[in-house]
Design a protein around this motif. Structure first.
Motif, PDB file in Angstrom:
ATOM      1  N   LEU A 179       0.915  -1.128  -0.034  1.00  0.00           N
ATOM      2  CA  LEU A 179      -0.044  -0.075  -0.060  1.00  0.00           C
ATOM      3  C   LEU A 179       0.826   1.368  -0.063  1.00  0.00           C
ATOM      4  N   PRO A 180       0.337   2.177  -0.548  1.00  0.00           N
ATOM      5  CA  PRO A 180       1.114   3.741  -0.515  1.00  0.00           C
ATOM      6  C   PRO A 180       1.060   3.980   1.211  1.00  0.00           C
ATOM      7  N   HIS A 181       2.235   4.716   1.250  1.00  0.00           N
ATOM      8  CA  HIS A 181       2.334   5.198   2.577  1.00  0.00           C
ATOM      9  C   HIS A 181       1.227   6.005   3.099  1.00  0.00           C
ATOM     10  N   ARG A 182       0.549   6.742   2.426  1.00  0.00           N
ATOM     11  CA  ARG A 182      -0.572   7.466   2.787  1.00  0.00           C
ATOM     12  C   ARG A 182      -1.751   6.713   3.502  1.00  0.00           C
ATOM     13  N   ALA A 183      -2.014   5.593   2.598  1.00  0.00           N
ATOM     14  CA  ALA A 183      -2.811   4.583   3.257  1.00  0.00           C
ATOM     15  C   ALA A 183      -2.355   4.003   4.623  1.00  0.00           C
ATOM     16  N   LYS A 184      -1.285   3.857   4.907  1.00  0.00           N
ATOM     17  CA  LYS A 184      -0.840   3.403   5.998  1.00  0.00           C
ATOM     18  C   LYS A 184      -1.123   4.350   7.198  1.00  0.00           C
ATOM     19  N   ILE A 211      -9.275  14.629   9.628  1.00  0.00           N
ATOM     20  CA  ILE A 211      -8.100  13.590   9.430  1.00  0.00           C
ATOM     21  C   ILE A 211      -6.667  14.335   8.655  1.00  0.00           C
ATOM     22  N   ALA A 212      -7.213  15.058   7.610  1.00  0.00           N
ATOM     23  CA  ALA A 212      -6.173  16.087   6.747  1.00  0.00           C
ATOM     24  C   ALA A 212      -5.569  16.837   7.807  1.00  0.00           C
ATOM     25  N   LYS A 213      -6.176  17.570   8.594  1.00  0.00           N
ATOM     26  CA  LYS A 213      -5.704  18.518   9.364  1.00  0.00           C
ATOM     27  C   LYS A 213      -4.696  17.895  10.365  1.00  0.00           C
ATOM     28  N   GLU A 214      -5.101  16.977  11.100  1.00  0.00           N
ATOM     29  CA  GLU A 214      -4.459  16.136  12.134  1.00  0.00           C
ATOM     30  C   GLU A 214      -3.102  15.641  11.632  1.00  0.00           C
ATOM     31  N   LEU A 215      -3.141  14.959  10.088  1.00  0.00           N
ATOM     32  CA  LEU A 215      -2.055  14.437   9.538  1.00  0.00           C
ATOM     33  C   LEU A 215      -1.218  15.146   8.873  1.00  0.00           C
ATOM     34  N   LYS A 216      -1.810  16.206   8.732  1.00  0.00           N
ATOM     35  CA  LYS A 216      -0.846  17.358   7.879  1.00  0.00           C
ATOM     36  C   LYS A 216      -0.879  16.768   6.355  1.00  0.00           C
ATOM     37  N   LEU A 217      -1.991  16.490   5.845  1.00  0.00           N
ATOM     38  CA  LEU A 217      -2.134  15.959   4.454  1.00  0.00           C
ATOM     39  C   LEU A 217      -3.337  16.655   3.765  1.00  0.00           C
ATOM     40  N   SER A 218      -3.368  16.722   2.483  1.00  0.00           N
ATOM     41  CA  SER A 218      -4.328  17.345   1.706  1.00  0.00           C
ATOM     42  C   SER A 218      -5.712  16.406   2.064  1.00  0.00           C
ATOM     43  N   ARG A 219      -6.917  17.029   1.582  1.00  0.00           N
ATOM     44  CA  ARG A 219      -8.027  16.388   1.835  1.00  0.00           C
ATOM     45  C   ARG A 219      -8.180  15.236   0.577  1.00  0.00           C
ATOM     46  N   SER A 220      -7.743  15.528  -0.447  1.00  0.00           N
ATOM     47  CA  SER A 220      -7.568  14.783  -1.715  1.00  0.00           C
ATOM     48  C   SER A 220      -6.670  13.499  -1.332  1.00  0.00           C
ATOM     49  N   THR A 221      -5.691  13.804  -0.643  1.00  0.00           N
ATOM     50  CA  THR A 221      -4.869  12.674  -0.049  1.00  0.00           C
ATOM     51  C   THR A 221      -5.330  11.745   0.561  1.00  0.00           C
ATOM     52  N   LYS A 249      -8.658  11.199   0.765  1.00  0.00           N
ATOM     53  CA  LYS A 249      -9.816  10.580   0.128  1.00  0.00           C
ATOM     54  C   LYS A 249      -9.073   9.416  -0.853  1.00  0.00           C
ATOM     55  N   ARG A 250      -8.153   9.767  -1.308  1.00  0.00           N
ATOM     56  CA  ARG A 250      -7.029   8.681  -2.077  1.00  0.00           C
ATOM     57  C   ARG A 250      -6.878   7.298  -1.205  1.00  0.00           C
ATOM     58  N   ALA A 251      -6.428   7.802   0.008  1.00  0.00           N
ATOM     59  CA  ALA A 251      -5.778   6.934   0.899  1.00  0.00           C
ATOM     60  C   ALA A 251      -6.849   5.815   1.485  1.00  0.00           C
ATOM     61  N   ILE A 252      -8.212   6.536   1.680  1.00  0.00           N
ATOM     62  CA  ILE A 252      -9.364   5.768   2.116  1.00  0.00           C
ATOM     63  C   ILE A 252      -9.667   4.905   0.779  1.00  0.00           C
ATOM     64  N   ALA A 253      -9.555   5.304  -0.266  1.00  0.00           N
ATOM     65  CA  ALA A 253     -10.050   4.571  -1.422  1.00  0.00           C
ATOM     66  C   ALA A 253      -9.205   3.482  -1.671  1.00  0.00           C
TER      67      ALA A 253
END
Length: 85
Positions: A12-17, A40-50, A52-56
């Motif tokens: 899996l990509p690191h974003r998903a992990k 989730i995005a705010k607390e992990l310092k990721l974008s909302r799109s990232t 969403k991709r991780a959840i997918a």
């Protein structure tokens, strides 16, 4: 390793992990939680799109099941995430 042995073994990509670990940390004993994507995005310092991709990615591999929740008046509420434990 315990909780994360299976997730580490997956290709899996690191974003998903990262998102899986976040959700696992917030899940109840049945593996359910409902944080907002923005939270989730705010607390992990990721974008909302990232996020969403991780959840997918997690849905595709069967590590996560996502369910839309609804308010009594018919409006959308938060998503319910159920993790494969």
């Amino acid at each position: 390793m315990g909780y994360f042995t299976s997730i580490y073994a997956e290709d899996l990509p690191h974003r998903a992990k990262t998102v899986y670990m976040y959700l696992r940390d917030r899940a109840d004993r049945d593996g359910r939680c409902y944080p907002a994507i923005g939270t989730i995005a705010k607390e992990l310092k990721l974008s909302r799109s990232t996020v969403k991709r991780a959840i997918a990615d997690l849905e595709k591999t069967g590590h996560l099941f996502k369910e839309q929740r609804w308010r009594e008046n018919g409006g959308k509420s938060s998503l319910l995430y159920t993790l494969k434990l």
